[in-house]
Design a protein around this motif. Structure first.
Motif, PDB file in Angstrom:
ATOM      1  N   GLU A  29       0.829  -1.210   0.000  1.00 42.52           N
ATOM      2  CA  GLU A  29       0.000   0.000   0.000  1.00 42.52           C
ATOM      3  C   GLU A  29       0.858   1.252   0.000  1.00 42.52           C
ATOM      4  O   GLU A  29       0.540   2.246  -0.673  1.00 42.52           O
ATOM      5  CB  GLU A  29      -0.957  -0.003   1.186  1.00 42.52           C
ATOM      6  CG  GLU A  29      -2.115  -0.965   1.078  1.00 42.52           C
ATOM      7  CD  GLU A  29      -1.735  -2.415   1.337  1.00 42.52           C
ATOM      8  OE1 GLU A  29      -2.491  -3.309   0.928  1.00 42.52           O
ATOM      9  OE2 GLU A  29      -0.669  -2.647   1.950  1.00 42.52           O
ATOM     10  N   HIS A  30       1.950   1.235   0.763  1.00 44.53           N
ATOM     11  CA  HIS A  30       2.887   2.361   0.729  1.00 44.53           C
ATOM     12  C   HIS A  30       3.441   2.544  -0.685  1.00 44.53           C
ATOM     13  O   HIS A  30       3.498   3.657  -1.209  1.00 44.53           O
ATOM     14  CB  HIS A  30       4.061   2.120   1.688  1.00 44.53           C
ATOM     15  CG  HIS A  30       3.752   2.376   3.124  1.00 44.53           C
ATOM     16  ND1 HIS A  30       3.117   1.459   3.914  1.00 44.53           N
ATOM     17  CD2 HIS A  30       4.023   3.439   3.920  1.00 44.53           C
ATOM     18  CE1 HIS A  30       2.991   1.951   5.138  1.00 44.53           C
ATOM     19  NE2 HIS A  30       3.532   3.148   5.175  1.00 44.53           N
ATOM     20  N   GLU A  32       2.191   1.580  -3.553  1.00 44.68           N
ATOM     21  CA  GLU A  32       1.151   2.059  -4.463  1.00 44.68           C
ATOM     22  C   GLU A  32       0.927   3.555  -4.293  1.00 44.68           C
ATOM     23  O   GLU A  32       0.768   4.293  -5.275  1.00 44.68           O
ATOM     24  CB  GLU A  32      -0.151   1.296  -4.199  1.00 44.68           C
ATOM     25  CG  GLU A  32      -0.116  -0.152  -4.660  1.00 44.68           C
ATOM     26  CD  GLU A  32      -1.323  -0.932  -4.196  1.00 44.68           C
ATOM     27  OE1 GLU A  32      -1.724  -1.869  -4.902  1.00 44.68           O
ATOM     28  OE2 GLU A  32      -1.886  -0.614  -3.117  1.00 44.68           O
ATOM     29  N   ALA A  33       0.910   4.021  -3.036  1.00 40.41           N
ATOM     30  CA  ALA A  33       0.682   5.445  -2.765  1.00 40.41           C
ATOM     31  C   ALA A  33       1.806   6.306  -3.312  1.00 40.41           C
ATOM     32  O   ALA A  33       1.569   7.364  -3.915  1.00 40.41           O
ATOM     33  CB  ALA A  33       0.530   5.661  -1.254  1.00 40.41           C
ATOM     34  N   PHE A 237      -0.950   7.537   7.004  1.00 36.85           N
ATOM     35  CA  PHE A 237      -1.538   6.201   6.830  1.00 36.85           C
ATOM     36  C   PHE A 237      -2.325   5.803   8.077  1.00 36.85           C
ATOM     37  O   PHE A 237      -3.494   5.408   8.005  1.00 36.85           O
ATOM     38  CB  PHE A 237      -0.412   5.202   6.554  1.00 36.85           C
ATOM     39  CG  PHE A 237      -0.855   3.851   6.085  1.00 36.85           C
ATOM     40  CD1 PHE A 237      -0.814   3.524   4.734  1.00 36.85           C
ATOM     41  CD2 PHE A 237      -1.287   2.892   6.982  1.00 36.85           C
ATOM     42  CE1 PHE A 237      -1.214   2.271   4.294  1.00 36.85           C
ATOM     43  CE2 PHE A 237      -1.689   1.641   6.556  1.00 36.85           C
ATOM     44  CZ  PHE A 237      -1.650   1.315   5.203  1.00 36.85           C
ATOM     45  N   ARG A 261      -4.170   4.514   1.972  1.00 42.55           N
ATOM     46  CA  ARG A 261      -3.343   4.651   0.768  1.00 42.55           C
ATOM     47  C   ARG A 261      -3.560   6.005   0.111  1.00 42.55           C
ATOM     48  O   ARG A 261      -2.604   6.655  -0.331  1.00 42.55           O
ATOM     49  CB  ARG A 261      -3.671   3.513  -0.193  1.00 42.55           C
ATOM     50  CG  ARG A 261      -2.863   3.482  -1.469  1.00 42.55           C
ATOM     51  CD  ARG A 261      -3.211   2.243  -2.280  1.00 42.55           C
ATOM     52  NE  ARG A 261      -4.630   2.199  -2.569  1.00 42.55           N
ATOM     53  CZ  ARG A 261      -5.280   1.071  -2.926  1.00 42.55           C
ATOM     54  NH1 ARG A 261      -4.627  -0.073  -3.023  1.00 42.55           N
ATOM     55  NH2 ARG A 261      -6.568   1.113  -3.195  1.00 42.55           N
ATOM     56  N   THR A 264      -1.912   8.775   2.167  1.00 42.85           N
ATOM     57  CA  THR A 264      -0.462   8.659   2.025  1.00 42.85           C
ATOM     58  C   THR A 264      -0.007   9.236   0.686  1.00 42.85           C
ATOM     59  O   THR A 264       1.011   9.938   0.606  1.00 42.85           O
ATOM     60  CB  THR A 264      -0.029   7.189   2.155  1.00 42.85           C
ATOM     61  OG1 THR A 264      -0.459   6.682   3.425  1.00 42.85           O
ATOM     62  CG2 THR A 264       1.485   7.044   2.043  1.00 42.85           C
TER      63      THR A 264
END
Length: 283
Positions: A29-30, A32-33, A237, A261, A264
């Motif tokens: 998720e990090h 992707e953000a 987040f 997400r 972030t």
């Protein structure tokens, strides 16, 4: 797009007089953000995997690294993958055949002579793989070392260290501290300029989450190139997760991970613009 090489991104930033934002990743998720932010701004970014992150994932680098590489290669953004604060040589071996193009070799807990020897050895190995090598002189604050309040890097020692180890970039102590949750750090911009004048490689600012936006912009003006950020993303987040979980019947992780997400990505976009915008006057 093919993954970028961290050394090329740092070189471009240094030549253009701008900063390069490097964000620490904990989960997909990090990643992707951060990639979403790079796409939205049209600015390059570095995705960093720390030794602590690898420990969190059971000591296995490959699953997260492979996932981030696929995300990056499917994006039009210019992003690279970097290993951050690596002390365990086994991690270097794990990464040797992957998508990594740079490493921050952390021998800063050692005395000066041992730090030089260990960093030189690791740099020789990494350069043979074509990697960009970053190191740290002393320890950044929050790690019980040289970036504790009042401790600063000596410009001449920094120049000697960089020359003796053969590193490609150097993290120095100028007033920041790791893991700060308040943005109250004040940097020594005069010292940054003095170090830049003596050191032949690009400078790196660790612990940047505790540094306000105006101070980050000034740090780049003063001579910093790579700007490392992590905690500030985690705050965004986690705050989003807390807010989503106020709905007590929520059980689907997608319903709190999606807003986390999104928030972030918003913070990463702002920080990319802060450090990557060319400025000619002091803010």
């Amino acid at each position: 797009m093919a993954l970028a090489h961290t050394g090329e991104l740092i070189g471009d930033a240094a030549r253009n007089g701008v900063g390069l934002a490097a964000f620490n990743v904990i989960s997909l998720e990090h990643g992707e953000a951060i990639i979403e932010a790079a796409e939205e701004t049209g600015l390059p970014a570095v995705l960093q995997i720390s030794e602590n992150c690898i420990r969190f994932h059971g000591g296995r680098l490959a699953p997260l690294l492979s996932g981030l590489a696929v995300l990056a290669e499917s994006s039009p953004a210019r992003v690279s993958l970097h290993l951050d604060h690596i002390e365990d040589e086994e991690i270097l071996a794990q990464a040797a055949s992957g998508a990594i193009t740079s490493v921050m070799v952390d021998a800063s807990r050692l005395g000066y002579a041992d730090n030089v020897a260990a960093t030189r050895k690791a740099a020789h190995w990494a350069h043979a793989k074509g990697w960009h090598v970053e190191a740290e002189l002393g320890e950044i604050g929050g790690k019980d070392g040289a970036h504790a309040p009042g401790v600063r890097t000596d410009p001449y020692e920094a120049a000697s260290f960089a020359a003796s180890t053969g590193v490609d970039s150097l993290a120095v102590a100028v007033g920041s501290s790791h893991a700060m949750t308040s943005r109250t750090a004040r940097l020594d911009h005069e010292l940054i300029a003095r170090i830049k004048a003596e050191v032949a490689v690009p400078l790196v600012l660790h612990g940047s989450s505790g540094v306000p936006d105006d101070e980050l912009a000034l740090a780049v003006l003063s001579g910093m190139v790579k700007i490392n950020l992590g905690t500030i993303l985690n705050i965004a987040f986690t705050d989003a997760v807390r807010s989503a979980l106020e709905a007590t019947d929520l059980v689907d992780p997608r319903r709190y991970l999606a807003p986390a997400r999104q928030e972030t990505a918003k913070v990463a976009s702002r920080l990319l613009r802060v450090v990557s915008t060319r400025r000619t006057v002091v803010l």
